[in-house]
Design a protein around this motif. Structure first.
Motif, short mmCIF file in Angstrom:
data_model
loop_
_atom_site.label_atom_id
_atom_site.label_comp_id
_atom_site.label_asym_id
_atom_site.label_seq_id
_atom_site.Cartn_x
_atom_site.Cartn_y
_atom_site.Cartn_z
N GLU A 37 0.82 -1.22 0.00
CA GLU A 37 0.00 0.00 0.00
C GLU A 37 0.86 1.27 0.00
N ALA B 154 -1.13 4.44 -1.49
CA ALA B 154 -2.44 4.81 -0.96
C ALA B 154 -2.57 6.33 -0.81
N ALA C 16 -10.59 -2.39 -2.45
CA ALA C 16 -9.73 -2.28 -1.25
C ALA C 16 -10.23 -3.22 -0.16
N ARG D 42 -6.98 -4.16 1.77
CA ARG D 42 -6.06 -3.02 1.70
C ARG D 42 -6.61 -1.93 2.62
N TYR E 298 -5.92 1.91 1.63
CA TYR E 298 -6.72 2.38 0.49
C TYR E 298 -8.17 2.60 0.92
#
Length: 562
Positions: free
Chosen positions: A322, A325, A371, A376, A379
């Motif tokens: 990530e 992000a 995401a 994630r 995100y």
């Protein structure tokens, strides 16, 4: 900044309350009704206050203020707009009142002035402010039941427009045309200047200087250290003596930085995709004469947004650490100005900004769902920080409300779901062209999916789970607030939608959701309470469509132990 602007509006309103009504200021105990409100708004918009001496803040010169819930110079209270503004909760919701008032007035005023609606409390008593922006579209014709007329304010009275008013309208129109032309010329000059600068830079960098640069560098490498040349490039090129031996002696800081510190290729590509989307949407018309032109514009939005979505999908899928992000947050925040009407645009359809914001709504659904399913958390978290508009409203949930208010009727003709906007988003992201579905983890796509009449493939079950997560994310900044929560509306709320996966999320919230929402032992308990409280008394968007479902009373379970 949003809070500062709101406080500035409130302070100005309270200042005006201590003065008398005037050409641009009106006090009302309650909502006067559609016809009277339309006549009042059009008259204030048709009036110019060249003096501006009544305002405490100079930035409000020539703005109109209608204060509702005041009498005798005091705030007496007005909680909900009645009649015709929906349920008590809808009639007391600032965003809903603004959208409903806009719908009412656009049938009575042409063209409709630009205005904002604010709900304030003073000493615990509610009052409202309708802030009318200075108009460049005068005259605004008041046209109830086909009897068109033009009204202005003289003092605190509404009177028919006079000869001098029509002369003023003409002069304002000519002035607006000149400003629009000047704005377009300035924009063209800026683009030519930027293009010229880029050409000069390319000429300098790809001319003889660049060849001399590499020849000088390679000549300094001994036979012993040629194998380490790649590692030594920064050291060799940052030495002042080496630069001085180049054929070009006047390297700018920009040229040196660009040669020594190239942009991250992923960040550069992401910015390019966003720039391409911005450029494409900026070419859309700001006026739509009929539904055919509107349909063509929406088709163009979906076409030009697709490459951006596919790029973002690949990034979320493969950025395991990530790293990008925050870069994604900055890029998306930069696109939030897509719905802002440029100063040189003097006439536009009210739906035009919402057509552009539709691209952002597709993006936030796309990134949020991916995401979540790819686990994630960074995100997913950044989506709760995104804002748009002068008041910096959050993308979740207000962006959807804004788009829905403008395009609901259009999408209703295409989809028969209880929520036609979410139906359109689902069809675009999961079916055709299906950019979100393509980027989902294979394990998710291979899971058994129950049949549903609206989605024989069962993909709707996955979409509804993702939309439910976005709904929870929209509540995150609102948990603990004194204001009633405003959840994200969508298919996930309706009893006709599949709910098996939502039940599992409530009972066993996944780790990524627990991390993003900061859940503790109670799991989703607080969020479920906020969800029910925010939707109390709200009906569906179509007759027979009801909020609720088998997951509505599901008992929340704890987060997984670390």
């Amino acid at each position: 900044m949003a809070d500062n602007w709101r406080e500035t509006v409130k302070a100005e309103a309270l200042h005006l309350l201590g003065r008398n009504e005037g050409p641009k200021v009106e006090f009302k105990r309650s909502y006067p009704g559609d016809d009277k409100m339309a006549k009042l708004v059009s008259a204030i918009a048709n009036t110019d206050d060249t003096d501006g001496g009544i305002y405490a803040n100079e930035k409000f010169r020539n703005h109109g203020f209608i204060l509702i819930g005041v009498e005798g110079g005091q705030v007496v209270g007005y909680d909900a707009w009645e009649p015709g503004f929906g349920s008590p909760q809808e009639a007391s919701n600032e965003e809903k009142v603004k959208d409903k008032l806009e719908q009412k007035l656009k049938n009575l005023i042409a063209p409709l002035p630009v205005f904002e609606v604010y709900k304030f409390a003073e000493n615990g008593v509610t009052f409202w402010v309708v802030l009318i922006r200075p108009s460049i579209d005068q005259p605004h014709v008041y046209d109830p039941q086909g009897s068109a007329s033009v009204w202005v304010r003289v003092g605190s009275n509404i009177t028919p427009a006079r000869a001098q008013d029509y002369d003023r309208f003409r002069r304002n129109f000519v002035s607006a045309l000149r400003q629009e032309f000047a704005g377009r010329m300035d924009a063209l000059d800026n683009r030519i200047s930027r293009l010229s600068g880029r050409i000069d830079a390319l000429d300098g960098l790809f001319g003889s200087s660049l060849g001399d640069f590499f020849r000088t560098f390679t000549s300094t490498l001994s036979k012993e250290n040629r194998s380490r040349s790649a590692r030594n490039i920064p050291q060799a090129t940052t030495n002042g003596a080496e630069l001085s031996r180049l054929g070009k002696k006047d390297f700018s800081l920009e040229e040196v930085v660009r040669s020594m510190m190239p942009l991250d290729p992923i960040e550069e590509a992401l910015n390019k995709e966003a720039g391409d989307l911005w450029e494409a949407l900026s070419q859309l018309s700001w006026t739509f004469e009929d539904d055919t032109e509107l349909a063509e514009a929406i088709e163009k939005v979906e076409k030009h947004t697709l490459p951006f979505l596919r790029g973002l999908g690949t990034l979320v899928e493969r950025d395991y650490e990530e790293r990008y992000a925050n870069v994604t947050l900055n890029v998306l925040q930069g696109l939030s100005a897509l719905g802002a009407v440029p100063d040189f645009i003097t006439r536009y359809s009210l739906v035009a900004p919402k057509v552009r914001l539709y691209a952002l709504l597709l993006t936030v659904y796309h990134v949020g769902i991916l995401a979540y399913f790819h686990s994630r958390p960074r995100y997913l978290s950044v989506l709760s920080y995104l804002t748009y508009g002068r008041e910096e409203r959050r993308w979740l949930p207000h962006l959807r409300d804004t788009v829905y208010a403008g395009l609901e009727t259009f999408f209703s003709l295409k989809h028969k779901q209880c929520d036609p906007l979410s139906g359109q988003i689902y069809n675009y992201l999961f079916i055709n062209p299906g950019a979100t579905w393509e980027a989902l983890p294979e394990a998710i796509k291979r899971q058994p999916r129950p049949y549903h009449p609206l989605s024989p493939s069962g993909a709707l079950d996955i979409f509804v789970e993702g939309e439910f997560v976005l709904g929870l994310l929209s509540l995150k900044p609102q948990i603990g607030s004194e204001e009633p929560p405003r959840p994200l509306f969508g298919l996930y709320l309706l009893e006709s939608s599949p709910s098996t996966r939502i039940q599992r999320v409530i009972q066993k919230p996944p780790k990524v959701l627990c991390e993003v929402l900061g859940l503790e032992n109670g799991g989703l308990q607080r969020y479920m309470e906020a969800l029910r409280g925010g939707l109390k008394g709200v009906g569906g968007s179509r007759p027979g469509c009801h909020i609720g479902g088998t997951w509505w009373d599901t008992q929340p379970g704890p987060c997984p132990t670390p």
